[in-house]
Scaffold this motif. Structure first.
Motif, PDB file in Angstrom:
ATOM      1  N   MET A  66       0.843  -1.206   0.000  1.00 52.40           N
ATOM      2  CA  MET A  66       0.000   0.000   0.000  1.00 52.40           C
ATOM      3  C   MET A  66       0.876   1.253   0.000  1.00 52.40           C
ATOM      4  SD  MET A  66      -3.458   0.017   0.530  1.00 52.40           S
ATOM      5  CE  MET A  66      -3.932   0.956   1.962  1.00 52.40           C
ATOM      6  N   PHE A  67       1.908   1.205   0.818  1.00 52.88           N
ATOM      7  CA  PHE A  67       2.826   2.333   0.929  1.00 52.88           C
ATOM      8  C   PHE A  67       3.455   2.629  -0.430  1.00 52.88           C
ATOM      9  CE2 PHE A  67       6.236   4.983   2.226  1.00 52.88           C
ATOM     10  CZ  PHE A  67       5.966   5.441   3.503  1.00 52.88           C
ATOM     11  N   VAL A  68       3.942   1.568  -1.082  1.00 53.61           N
ATOM     12  CA  VAL A  68       4.560   1.741  -2.405  1.00 53.61           C
ATOM     13  C   VAL A  68       3.511   2.276  -3.388  1.00 53.61           C
ATOM     14  CG1 VAL A  68       5.638   0.544  -4.344  1.00 53.61           C
ATOM     15  CG2 VAL A  68       6.284  -0.042  -1.995  1.00 53.61           C
ATOM     16  N   PHE A  69       2.280   1.725  -3.267  1.00 47.01           N
ATOM     17  CA  PHE A  69       1.214   2.167  -4.176  1.00 47.01           C
ATOM     18  C   PHE A  69       0.967   3.683  -4.060  1.00 47.01           C
ATOM     19  CE2 PHE A  69      -3.286   3.199  -4.751  1.00 47.01           C
ATOM     20  CZ  PHE A  69      -3.424   2.871  -6.101  1.00 47.01           C
ATOM     21  N   THR A  70       0.948   4.211  -2.829  1.00 51.97           N
ATOM     22  CA  THR A  70       0.686   5.656  -2.670  1.00 51.97           C
ATOM     23  C   THR A  70       1.783   6.473  -3.342  1.00 51.97           C
ATOM     24  OG1 THR A  70       1.836   5.723  -0.557  1.00 51.97           O
ATOM     25  CG2 THR A  70      -0.548   5.407  -0.477  1.00 51.97           C
ATOM     26  N   ILE A  71       3.026   5.944  -3.289  1.00 50.10           N
ATOM     27  CA  ILE A  71       4.132   6.681  -3.915  1.00 50.10           C
ATOM     28  C   ILE A  71       3.973   6.673  -5.439  1.00 50.10           C
ATOM     29  CG2 ILE A  71       6.622   6.626  -4.345  1.00 50.10           C
ATOM     30  CD1 ILE A  71       6.877   5.585  -1.406  1.00 50.10           C
ATOM     31  N   VAL A  72       3.662   5.486  -5.990  1.00 51.40           N
ATOM     32  CA  VAL A  72       3.474   5.377  -7.443  1.00 51.40           C
ATOM     33  C   VAL A  72       2.291   6.257  -7.863  1.00 51.40           C
ATOM     34  CG1 VAL A  72       2.888   3.814  -9.337  1.00 51.40           C
ATOM     35  CG2 VAL A  72       4.472   3.078  -7.545  1.00 51.40           C
ATOM     36  N   PHE A  73       1.192   6.194  -7.060  1.00 50.23           N
ATOM     37  CA  PHE A  73      -0.005   6.990  -7.364  1.00 50.23           C
ATOM     38  C   PHE A  73       0.354   8.473  -7.441  1.00 50.23           C
ATOM     39  CE2 PHE A  73      -3.555   9.609  -6.126  1.00 50.23           C
ATOM     40  CZ  PHE A  73      -4.611   9.086  -6.862  1.00 50.23           C
ATOM     41  N   SER A  74       1.115   8.966  -6.455  1.00 55.25           N
ATOM     42  CA  SER A  74       1.400  10.400  -6.439  1.00 55.25           C
ATOM     43  C   SER A  74       2.254  10.800  -7.634  1.00 55.25           C
ATOM     44  CB  SER A  74       2.061  10.811  -5.122  1.00 55.25           C
ATOM     45  OG  SER A  74       3.251  10.086  -4.950  1.00 55.25           O
ATOM     46  N   LEU A  75       3.183   9.897  -8.053  1.00 52.27           N
ATOM     47  CA  LEU A  75       4.015  10.246  -9.212  1.00 52.27           C
ATOM     48  C   LEU A  75       3.157  10.309 -10.488  1.00 52.27           C
ATOM     49  CD1 LEU A  75       7.233   8.188  -8.404  1.00 52.27           C
ATOM     50  CD2 LEU A  75       6.937  10.679  -8.323  1.00 52.27           C
ATOM     51  N   ILE A  76       2.252   9.311 -10.655  1.00 50.32           N
ATOM     52  CA  ILE A  76       1.376   9.324 -11.842  1.00 50.32           C
ATOM     53  C   ILE A  76       0.490  10.572 -11.812  1.00 50.32           C
ATOM     54  CG2 ILE A  76      -0.546   8.143 -13.005  1.00 50.32           C
ATOM     55  CD1 ILE A  76       0.664   5.498 -12.033  1.00 50.32           C
ATOM     56  N   TYR A  77      -0.035  10.883 -10.624  1.00 50.23           N
ATOM     57  CA  TYR A  77      -0.897  12.064 -10.474  1.00 50.23           C
ATOM     58  C   TYR A  77      -0.169  13.333 -10.912  1.00 50.23           C
ATOM     59  CZ  TYR A  77      -3.991  15.470  -8.298  1.00 50.23           C
ATOM     60  OH  TYR A  77      -4.838  16.515  -8.085  1.00 50.23           O
ATOM     61  N   GLN A  88       2.136  21.930 -15.913  1.00 41.89           N
ATOM     62  CA  GLN A  88       0.692  21.982 -16.137  1.00 41.89           C
ATOM     63  C   GLN A  88       0.007  20.618 -16.035  1.00 41.89           C
ATOM     64  OE1 GLN A  88      -0.975  24.879 -16.854  1.00 41.89           O
ATOM     65  NE2 GLN A  88       0.910  26.061 -16.679  1.00 41.89           N
ATOM     66  N   GLY A  89       0.761  19.536 -16.221  1.00 43.31           N
ATOM     67  CA  GLY A  89       0.147  18.202 -16.243  1.00 43.31           C
ATOM     68  C   GLY A  89      -0.332  17.878 -17.646  1.00 43.31           C
ATOM     69  N   THR A  90      -0.217  16.560 -18.035  1.00 45.82           N
ATOM     70  CA  THR A  90      -0.499  16.208 -19.431  1.00 45.82           C
ATOM     71  C   THR A  90      -1.981  16.275 -19.773  1.00 45.82           C
ATOM     72  OG1 THR A  90      -0.539  13.913 -18.764  1.00 45.82           O
ATOM     73  CG2 THR A  90       1.528  14.698 -19.706  1.00 45.82           C
ATOM     74  N   LEU A  91      -2.890  16.212 -18.769  1.00 49.13           N
ATOM     75  CA  LEU A  91      -4.327  16.255 -19.076  1.00 49.13           C
ATOM     76  C   LEU A  91      -4.833  17.664 -19.363  1.00 49.13           C
ATOM     77  CD1 LEU A  91      -6.005  13.767 -16.583  1.00 49.13           C
ATOM     78  CD2 LEU A  91      -5.355  13.416 -18.952  1.00 49.13           C
ATOM     79  N   GLY A  92      -3.989  18.680 -19.049  1.00 47.16           N
ATOM     80  CA  GLY A  92      -4.393  20.063 -19.294  1.00 47.16           C
ATOM     81  C   GLY A  92      -5.512  20.529 -18.371  1.00 47.16           C
ATOM     82  N   TRP A  93      -5.715  19.858 -17.244  1.00 49.78           N
ATOM     83  CA  TRP A  93      -6.770  20.253 -16.312  1.00 49.78           C
ATOM     84  C   TRP A  93      -6.342  21.481 -15.513  1.00 49.78           C
ATOM     85  CZ3 TRP A  93      -7.424  21.230 -11.174  1.00 49.78           C
ATOM     86  CH2 TRP A  93      -8.734  21.230 -10.685  1.00 49.78           C
ATOM     87  N   SER A  94      -7.271  22.415 -15.282  1.00 52.64           N
ATOM     88  CA  SER A  94      -6.996  23.494 -14.335  1.00 52.64           C
ATOM     89  C   SER A  94      -8.312  23.935 -13.726  1.00 52.64           C
ATOM     90  CB  SER A  94      -6.297  24.676 -15.023  1.00 52.64           C
ATOM     91  OG  SER A  94      -7.250  25.465 -15.687  1.00 52.64           O
ATOM     92  N   SER A  95      -8.268  24.406 -12.484  1.00 57.68           N
ATOM     93  CA  SER A  95      -9.500  24.828 -11.816  1.00 57.68           C
ATOM     94  C   SER A  95     -10.114  26.016 -12.542  1.00 57.68           C
ATOM     95  CB  SER A  95      -9.227  25.157 -10.346  1.00 57.68           C
ATOM     96  OG  SER A  95      -8.179  26.083 -10.246  1.00 57.68           O
ATOM     97  N   ALA A  96      -9.249  26.893 -13.107  1.00 61.52           N
ATOM     98  CA  ALA A  96      -9.764  28.058 -13.830  1.00 61.52           C
ATOM     99  C   ALA A  96     -10.542  27.613 -15.072  1.00 61.52           C
ATOM    100  CB  ALA A  96      -8.614  28.981 -14.225  1.00 61.52           C
ATOM    101  N   LYS A  97      -9.982  26.584 -15.773  1.00 70.93           N
ATOM    102  CA  LYS A  97     -10.638  26.083 -16.976  1.00 70.93           C
ATOM    103  C   LYS A  97     -11.960  25.416 -16.599  1.00 70.93           C
ATOM    104  CE  LYS A  97      -9.579  23.212 -21.007  1.00 70.93           C
ATOM    105  NZ  LYS A  97     -10.283  21.988 -20.627  1.00 70.93           N
ATOM    106  N   LEU A  98     -11.939  24.653 -15.511  1.00 75.41           N
ATOM    107  CA  LEU A  98     -13.161  23.993 -15.044  1.00 75.41           C
ATOM    108  C   LEU A  98     -14.247  25.026 -14.778  1.00 75.41           C
ATOM    109  CD1 LEU A  98     -14.241  21.176 -14.110  1.00 75.41           C
ATOM    110  CD2 LEU A  98     -13.663  21.874 -11.797  1.00 75.41           C
TER     111      LEU A  98
END
Ligand code: HEC
Ligand code: HEC
Length: 299
Positions: A66-77, A88-98
């Motif tokens: 689980m511990f390793v999973f949280t680390i991998v999750f945060s890197l993917i995030y 900016q992140g590859t998905l191009g998401w931003s709160s302003a755009k939302l």
């Protein structure tokens, strides 16, 4: 995260984020490898409540995963979403755009309701109960914080119901004010007027214009000096809507009443800003709120 004034802070935040994630991993590996200082019977030597002894067993495997999973999750995030300094992140998401997307969606949904209103004049709108209900909503959400919930204003914020207008009270002028905003600008005038005694005289003259209690002798002297004010307030002191200067004869005081307030005004001047609403409201919304404001002072 793109509002940093210098690149340094973006790197600083990104650095701390990555180092923290890495530190978690190191912590897991190092504690996993450390040989525990335990007694031969696998206890740590800690005893509670007489006989409750702390054992030193390894963490369960699922817990480590689980511990390793949280680390991998945060890197993917952090690859997908903004979070790493200015990345900016590859998905191009931003709160302003939302937010912008949701506003656009909301405006598209309400467009049919407004369609009827845009064909009506502000005068007609002010007699349409449905338009006025929407106008009141728009007013409460966008204007009430400055002009008060009953639109009667406050010190520095004009009363919109009294028929006294700095910039004009026709539907066109009201709309112009809302769309582009206004800047009321009176420069400091003390130097142009003269001595403090002269300033006091002009203040007394201003008081006399609205029939307020004043010192007649001083006001008479101040009258001569009022020429420097007449350029903006008019020779008769009734104000000029083209420059947004106040009517000084009507006993309506935007910035307060009395000799001291007027002297302060002459000495320090005033810059008073009504922010433009064109970027916040749609054209149709501004049209409806114009009808609402016009209706308030033309009941
Ligand atoms: C941040 C505060 C603020 C907000 C928000 C604001 N106003 Fe104003 N408004 C002012 C100020 C201050 C003035 C006076 C400008 C001046 O002194 O020339 C003003 C002036 C006006 C005037 C001109 C009054 C006159 O006497 O000519 C109108 C009309 C008006 N506002 C309507 C609105 C409407 C409608 C909204 C909402 C859509 C709104 N205002 C939102 C601060 C605000
Ligand atoms: C360059 C133009 C200009 C000149 C010159 C000028 N004023 Fe003004 N004055 C304004 C404007 C614009 C306002 C409205 C400020 C605002 O929007 O809040 C104002 C507001 C005022 C007010 C406040 C009115 C109220 O309702 O609270 C007083 C009092 C006043 N002026 C007095 C004077 C006197 C006295 C002089 C001459 C010594 C003078 N002004 C010269 C532009 C001018």
């Amino acid at each position: 995260m793109s509002d940093f004034t210098s690149n340094f802070w973006a790197l600083y935040v990104a650095g701390i984020t990555l180092v923290s994630i890495l530190a978690c991993l190191v912590l897991l590996v190092v504690t996993g490898k450390m040989s525990p200082s335990t007694a031969a019977d696998n206890t740590t030597g800690h005893v509670w409540d007489g006989d409750l002894r702390e054992m030193n067993n390894p963490l369960p495997r699922w817990w480590s995963y689980m511990f390793v999973f949280t680390i991998v999750f945060s890197l993917i995030y952090l690859v997908l979403y903004p979070g790493l300094g200015a990345v900016q992140g590859t998905l191009g998401w931003s709160s302003a755009k939302l937010h912008a997307d949701e506003v656009a969606k909301g405006n598209a949904e309400t467009a049919p309701i407004y369609a009827k209103f845009t064909t009506m004049t502000p005068e007609e709108l002010s007699k349409d109960p449905k338009a006025m209900a929407i106008g009141e909503r728009l007013y409460s959400n966008n204007c009430a914080q400055c002009h008060a919930s009953d639109a009667r204003g406050n010190k520095g914020f004009p009363n919109l119901t009294d028929g006294d207008w700095l910039h004009g009270g026709t539907p066109d002028k009201i709309k112009e004010t809302i769309v582009g905003g206004r800047i009321g600008n009176m420069p400091p005038m003390a130097a142009a007027v003269g001595s403090p005694e002269d300033v006091k005289g002009v203040a007394q003259y201003v008081l006399s214009l609205s029939g307020s209690p004043h010192d007649a002798a001083l006001a008479e002297k101040g009258k001569e000096k009022f020429v420097v004010c007449a350029a903006c307030h008019g020779v008769d002191g009734k104000g000029m809507q083209a420059v947004g200067s106040a009517n000084l004869t009507d006993n309506i005081w935007l910035h307060g009443f009395g000799e001291k307030t007027i002297i302060d005004m002459i000495n320090n001047g005033k810059v008073n800003v009504m922010p433009a609403q064109a970027s916040k409201l749609t054209e149709a919304q501004i049209h409806v709120v114009t009808g609402y404001i016009w209706g308030m002072s033309n009941k």
